[in-house]
Design an enzyme around this catalytic site. Structure first.
Site, PDB file in Angstrom:
ATOM      1  N   ILE A 282      69.675   2.331  53.911  1.00 23.28           N
ATOM      2  CA  ILE A 282      68.677   3.387  54.120  1.00 23.28           C
ATOM      3  C   ILE A 282      67.907   2.999  55.382  1.00 23.28           C
ATOM      4  O   ILE A 282      67.924   1.840  55.802  1.00 23.28           O
ATOM      5  CB  ILE A 282      67.726   3.591  52.914  1.00 23.28           C
ATOM      6  CG1 ILE A 282      66.911   2.326  52.623  1.00 23.28           C
ATOM      7  CG2 ILE A 282      68.496   4.008  51.682  1.00 23.28           C
ATOM      8  CD1 ILE A 282      65.878   2.527  51.509  1.00 23.28           C
ATOM      9  N   ASP A 283      67.259   3.973  56.004  1.00 25.62           N
ATOM     10  CA  ASP A 283      66.589   3.738  57.282  1.00 25.62           C
ATOM     11  C   ASP A 283      65.532   2.645  57.164  1.00 25.62           C
ATOM     12  O   ASP A 283      64.898   2.473  56.115  1.00 25.62           O
ATOM     13  CB  ASP A 283      65.927   5.022  57.784  1.00 25.62           C
ATOM     14  CG  ASP A 283      66.933   6.097  58.143  1.00 25.62           C
ATOM     15  OD1 ASP A 283      68.117   5.752  58.342  1.00 25.62           O
ATOM     16  OD2 ASP A 283      66.536   7.276  58.220  1.00 25.62           O
ATOM     17  N   ASN A 284      65.312   1.936  58.269  1.00 25.54           N
ATOM     18  CA  ASN A 284      64.289   0.887  58.287  1.00 25.54           C
ATOM     19  C   ASN A 284      62.921   1.421  57.887  1.00 25.54           C
ATOM     20  O   ASN A 284      62.146   0.739  57.210  1.00 25.54           O
ATOM     21  CB  ASN A 284      64.195   0.267  59.682  1.00 25.54           C
ATOM     22  CG  ASN A 284      65.436  -0.527  60.055  1.00 25.54           C
ATOM     23  OD1 ASN A 284      66.322  -0.754  59.240  1.00 25.54           O
ATOM     24  ND2 ASN A 284      65.495  -0.942  61.308  1.00 25.54           N
ATOM     25  N   SER A 286      62.214   3.812  55.881  1.00 32.86           N
ATOM     26  CA  SER A 286      62.185   4.345  54.514  1.00 32.86           C
ATOM     27  C   SER A 286      62.018   3.220  53.514  1.00 32.86           C
ATOM     28  O   SER A 286      62.281   2.053  53.809  1.00 32.86           O
ATOM     29  CB  SER A 286      63.482   5.105  54.213  1.00 32.86           C
ATOM     30  OG  SER A 286      63.708   6.122  55.155  1.00 32.86           O
ATOM     31  N   ARG A 403      65.830  13.517  57.210  1.00 32.57           N
ATOM     32  CA  ARG A 403      64.803  13.638  58.253  1.00 32.57           C
ATOM     33  C   ARG A 403      65.154  14.763  59.231  1.00 32.57           C
ATOM     34  O   ARG A 403      64.298  15.586  59.589  1.00 32.57           O
ATOM     35  CB  ARG A 403      64.664  12.318  58.981  1.00 32.57           C
ATOM     36  CG  ARG A 403      64.224  11.169  58.084  1.00 32.57           C
ATOM     37  CD  ARG A 403      64.462   9.797  58.723  1.00 32.57           C
ATOM     38  NE  ARG A 403      63.719   9.661  59.967  1.00 32.57           N
ATOM     39  CZ  ARG A 403      63.882   8.653  60.812  1.00 32.57           C
ATOM     40  NH1 ARG A 403      64.795   7.708  60.560  1.00 32.57           N
ATOM     41  NH2 ARG A 403      63.158   8.585  61.914  1.00 32.57           N
TER      42      ARG A 403
END
Length: 502
Positions: A282-284, A286, A403
């Site tokens: 998952i994104d940094n 998030s 996003r």
């Protein structure tokens, strides 16, 4: 007698765009050393000597230097400026900057700096890098430990914007008659020999002609040192650990930093003998549930479940505008760089992106104290009285999908500086988005390409802290057993005292 300089720099301080997740160079994932280099016994270490001038072919005698073990690397900029003035004479006036290792972690990253080198003779990796770049030996050792140094048996093709000196050196070291003399690349295609691998030991032997890429200023993750990692563990079994990942951290590390990551810090917190392995990302920026594997076997199993769409992920997103329940469909541009552009219309070879809004409820905008604690960037959003918490079933799993899709419908995520600025620009000028409903008609492909670049420029930098996005729930069925895990309360619903910052 004098020992000649053995290295030449391919490209001075290649810059990367800030906020592009360090993927600009298109690096492959980390892997083991190539057998040709792994099998070669390292020569006995030699004393570390002074640096050679960069981007020159001067043969310069090495001189012994005294190294101070105590301070940081910023003095390297002064050393580089001195060398630029007189690359030959500068060697007698400079020594390695004092250094205190890569810790404690700085709160801000140093400016991006990537150096490209080719060994002209057999070398020891740490010695060669330290001497060629005028870096303290301890700093080079730490860069290698961080995974910030890569090698290839043969130098890769220079990019179109490379300097003439870069191209000249590339042609010299890849001259066919030289390559035919190298036993390590016999039986390999040029493309195979140009694959990059991480240097894993400062004493690693480098064969003459070996290419190195050194990320001198790796991306840092200071929040790793602020987290009570044990408190973030949701569940642990014989096969895996479920972690409630904190924002502003990387699941498995960055291209140039595999040390400051969730897998490393969680493994240490649990006292595991073998490090955990990533199964998905998952994104940094998030937070929320990620599954970390204890075994290679479970890694393979979980990857198979993801491929077969047997893993269900539910997200909570804090948006700036309300979103109607239902399935949202877009198509994402197949370009591996941020921002990820999406279109409501089908475009050939673009990736299908679908998510289902299960629920959307109005909630208060996060309190100033909370946004301050978590360093949330409001990006100048005009209305900050109320926000909207959306529960989302992620049907396809593309990078930045939630996003980008929410931004495309005018409801960007709170704190998402990469996409919210684009939405603000489109509010002022709807036709600026070439893939939006109000897009203009373009006379030719050149006009369209220029419009796309202008639209990309409207987007901001990747957030360095937290955004309103949580991987709230994850579940799957395996061998007759149902697994379901849920993250804790999202940051925007917490009081400041509930924060896990230590």
């Amino acid at each position: 007698g004098k020992n000649p300089n053995k290295g030449e720099k391919l490209n001075p301080a290649a810059a990367r765009r800030n906020g592009e997740a360090r993927g600009v160079l298109g690096l492959p994932p980390p892997t083991a050393m190539a057998p040709a280099l792994a099998a070669a016994p390292p020569p006995p270490p030699r004393p570390l000597l002074s640096s050679s001038p960069l981007l020159t072919t001067h043969r310069i005698p090495r001189r012994r230097r005294r190294f101070s073990p105590t301070t940081h690397l910023d003095a390297a900029a002064t050393a580089r400026a001195t060398r630029a003035a007189d690359p030959v004479e500068a060697l007698t006036a400079t020594s390695y900057p004092a250094y205190d290792r890569l810790l404690p972690c700085p709160s801000k990253d140093d400016p991006p700096r990537i150096e490209h080198l080719v060994a002209r003779e057999d070398e020891v990796a740490g010695d060669f890098i330290s001497r060629s770049l005028n870096l303290p030996p301890l700093y080079v050792a730490d860069l290698i430990r961080f995974g910030a140094v890569y090698y290839a048996l043969v130098a890769p093709q220079p990019p179109p914007y490379a300097a003439p000196e870069h191209v000249r050196i590339f042609r010299e070291v890849t001259e066919p008659s030289l390559l035919r003399q190298r036993a390590s690349i016999k039986g390999k295609t040029v493309r195979e020999a140009q694959k990059t691998f991480r240097v894993t030991d400062p004493s690693q032997h480098l064969e003459a002609g070996t290419y190195l890429r050194v990320h001198v200023h790796p991306k840092r993750f200071p929040r790793c040192y602020e987290i009570d990692w044990k408190s973030r563990v949701v569940a642990t079994t014989d096969d895996f650990v479920v972690l409630n990942k904190p924002a502003a951290t990387s699941v498995g590390g960055a291209t140039d930093n595999i040390e400051e990551s969730c897998v490393v810090f969680t493994s240490r917190a649990l006292g595991l003998e073998s490090p955990l392995m990533t199964t998905h990302q998952i994104d940094n920026c998030s937070e929320g549930c990620v599954v970390l594997s204890k075994t290679k076997e479970f890694c393979s199993v979980f990857h198979g479940l993801i491929r077969e769409k047997q893993v269900k992920k539910v997200y909570l997103a804090l948006t700036t505008e309300p979103v109607s329940p239902g399935i949202i469909t877009h198509y994402m541009r197949p370009l591996n760089r941020a921002p990820r552009l999406v279109s409501e219309d089908h475009i050939e070879r673009w990736h299908l992106c679908q998510m289902e809004i299960l629920d959307c409820k109005k909630v208060p905008w996060p309190k100033p104290l909370i946004t301050k604690v978590h360093k949330v960037d409001n990006c100048g959003w005009p209305k900050q009285e109320a926000a909207y918490e959306c529960k989302i079933n992620l049907m396809t799993g593309k990078t930045h999908q939630i996003r980008a899709q929410l931004a495309a419908i005018g409801a960007p995520i709170v704190g998402d500086s990469a996409y919210m600025t684009g939405v603000i620009a489109a509010m002022a000028n709807p036709s600026i988005n070439p893939y939006g409903r109000a897009s203009l008609n373009y006379n030719n492909e050149e006009e369209k390409a220029a419009a796309v670049e202008a639209w990309v420029a409207c987007h901001g930098k990747e957030p360095k802290s937290v955004i309103g996005l949580q991987a709230s729930e994850i579940s799957w069925d395996y061998e007759g057993e149902h697994h379901y895990y849920k993250a804790g309360v999202p940051w925007w619903r917490q009081d400041a005292v509930e924060s896990d910052l230590v």
